[in-house]
Write a protein that holds these residues in place. Structure first.
Motif, PDB file in Angstrom:
ATOM      1  N   SER A 172      23.658  13.560  -2.624  1.00  0.00           N
ATOM      2  CA  SER A 172      23.228  12.560  -1.608  1.00  0.00           C
ATOM      3  C   SER A 172      21.810  11.995  -1.801  1.00  0.00           C
ATOM      4  O   SER A 172      20.742  12.958  -2.188  1.00  0.00           O
ATOM      5  CB  SER A 172      23.371  12.785  -0.183  1.00  0.00           C
ATOM      6  N   ARG A 211      19.140   8.942   0.386  1.00  0.00           N
ATOM      7  CA  ARG A 211      19.162   7.615   1.171  1.00  0.00           C
ATOM      8  C   ARG A 211      18.343   6.850   0.762  1.00  0.00           C
ATOM      9  O   ARG A 211      16.897   7.145   0.676  1.00  0.00           O
ATOM     10  CB  ARG A 211      18.811   8.213   2.620  1.00  0.00           C
ATOM     11  N   ARG A 263      31.951   6.273   0.260  1.00  0.00           N
ATOM     12  CA  ARG A 263      30.856   7.127  -0.177  1.00  0.00           C
ATOM     13  C   ARG A 263      29.499   6.802   0.342  1.00  0.00           C
ATOM     14  O   ARG A 263      28.561   7.328   0.617  1.00  0.00           O
ATOM     15  CB  ARG A 263      30.845   7.279  -1.692  1.00  0.00           C
ATOM     16  N   PHE A 264      29.163   5.488   0.179  1.00  0.00           N
ATOM     17  CA  PHE A 264      27.809   4.778   0.630  1.00  0.00           C
ATOM     18  C   PHE A 264      28.248   4.323   2.023  1.00  0.00           C
ATOM     19  O   PHE A 264      29.296   3.451   2.403  1.00  0.00           O
ATOM     20  CB  PHE A 264      27.676   3.709  -0.346  1.00  0.00           C
ATOM     21  N   GLN A 284      22.859   4.917   2.571  1.00  0.00           N
ATOM     22  CA  GLN A 284      23.120   6.223   2.353  1.00  0.00           C
ATOM     23  C   GLN A 284      24.239   6.454   1.411  1.00  0.00           C
ATOM     24  O   GLN A 284      25.332   6.058   1.592  1.00  0.00           O
ATOM     25  CB  GLN A 284      23.748   6.960   3.886  1.00  0.00           C
ATOM     26  N   MET A 285      23.876   7.126   0.626  1.00  0.00           N
ATOM     27  CA  MET A 285      24.672   7.412  -0.796  1.00  0.00           C
ATOM     28  C   MET A 285      25.199   8.830  -0.726  1.00  0.00           C
ATOM     29  O   MET A 285      24.150   9.729  -0.866  1.00  0.00           O
ATOM     30  CB  MET A 285      23.976   7.125  -2.134  1.00  0.00           C
ATOM     31  N   ASN A 286      26.420   8.910  -0.507  1.00  0.00           N
ATOM     32  CA  ASN A 286      26.996  10.396  -0.473  1.00  0.00           C
ATOM     33  C   ASN A 286      27.995  10.699  -1.708  1.00  0.00           C
ATOM     34  O   ASN A 286      28.701   9.563  -2.277  1.00  0.00           O
ATOM     35  CB  ASN A 286      27.847  10.871   0.609  1.00  0.00           C
ATOM     36  N   SER A 287      28.134  11.932  -2.213  1.00  0.00           N
ATOM     37  CA  SER A 287      29.375  12.219  -3.245  1.00  0.00           C
ATOM     38  C   SER A 287      28.861  11.287  -4.526  1.00  0.00           C
ATOM     39  O   SER A 287      29.774  10.642  -5.162  1.00  0.00           O
ATOM     40  CB  SER A 287      30.797  11.684  -2.853  1.00  0.00           C
ATOM     41  N   LEU A 288      27.662  11.507  -4.810  1.00  0.00           N
ATOM     42  CA  LEU A 288      27.074  10.366  -6.028  1.00  0.00           C
ATOM     43  C   LEU A 288      27.972  10.964  -7.316  1.00  0.00           C
ATOM     44  O   LEU A 288      28.069  11.969  -7.500  1.00  0.00           O
ATOM     45  CB  LEU A 288      25.482  10.738  -6.026  1.00  0.00           C
TER      46      LEU A 288
END
Length: 125
Positions: A17, A19, A66-67, A81-85
């Protein structure tokens, strides 16, 4: 005039992740804000956008779930917020803002009057 400054980019492994932050200075009352990205050899593409009042958000299909885009009006700062990139998220990410009269978000880069300098996001596999 409005200045937008992004921060928070970097190198992360797939599944991680980050941010991103975008701080507005100068004439800080702006309209809707959004994020775009550009990978090497590709055109700039829409990622996410949020209305001035938060009533509407837009996401490109590949980042939905995801975002998350958010905004702190008191701090004149927008976040992504960026997850599971994923490796395909690798790009330079740009913050953008519409002029103050435009509260609704837009998918189109030409609707945004102000741009940041970009921050690099690299996702390794």
């Amino acid at each position: 005039q409005v200045q937008l400054v992004e921060s928070g980019g970097g190198l992360v492994q797939a599944g991680g992740s980050l941010r991103l932050s975008c701080a507005a200075s100068g004439r800080t009352f702006v309209g809707a804000m959004g994020w775009f990205r550009q990978a090497p050899g590709k055109e700039r593409e829409f990622v996410a956008a949020r209305g001035r009042t938060g009533g509407s958000t837009l996401y490109r299909d590949s980042v939905k779930g995801r975002f998350t885009i958010s905004r702190d009006n008191a701090k004149n700062t927008e976040y992504l917020q960026m997850n599971s990139l994923k490796p395909e998220d690798t790009a330079v990410y740009y913050c953008a803002a519409r002029s103050p009269t435009w509260f609704n978000p837009s998918y189109y880069h030409y609707d945004y009057a102000y741009w940041g300098q970009g921050t690099q996001v690299t996702v390794s596999s």
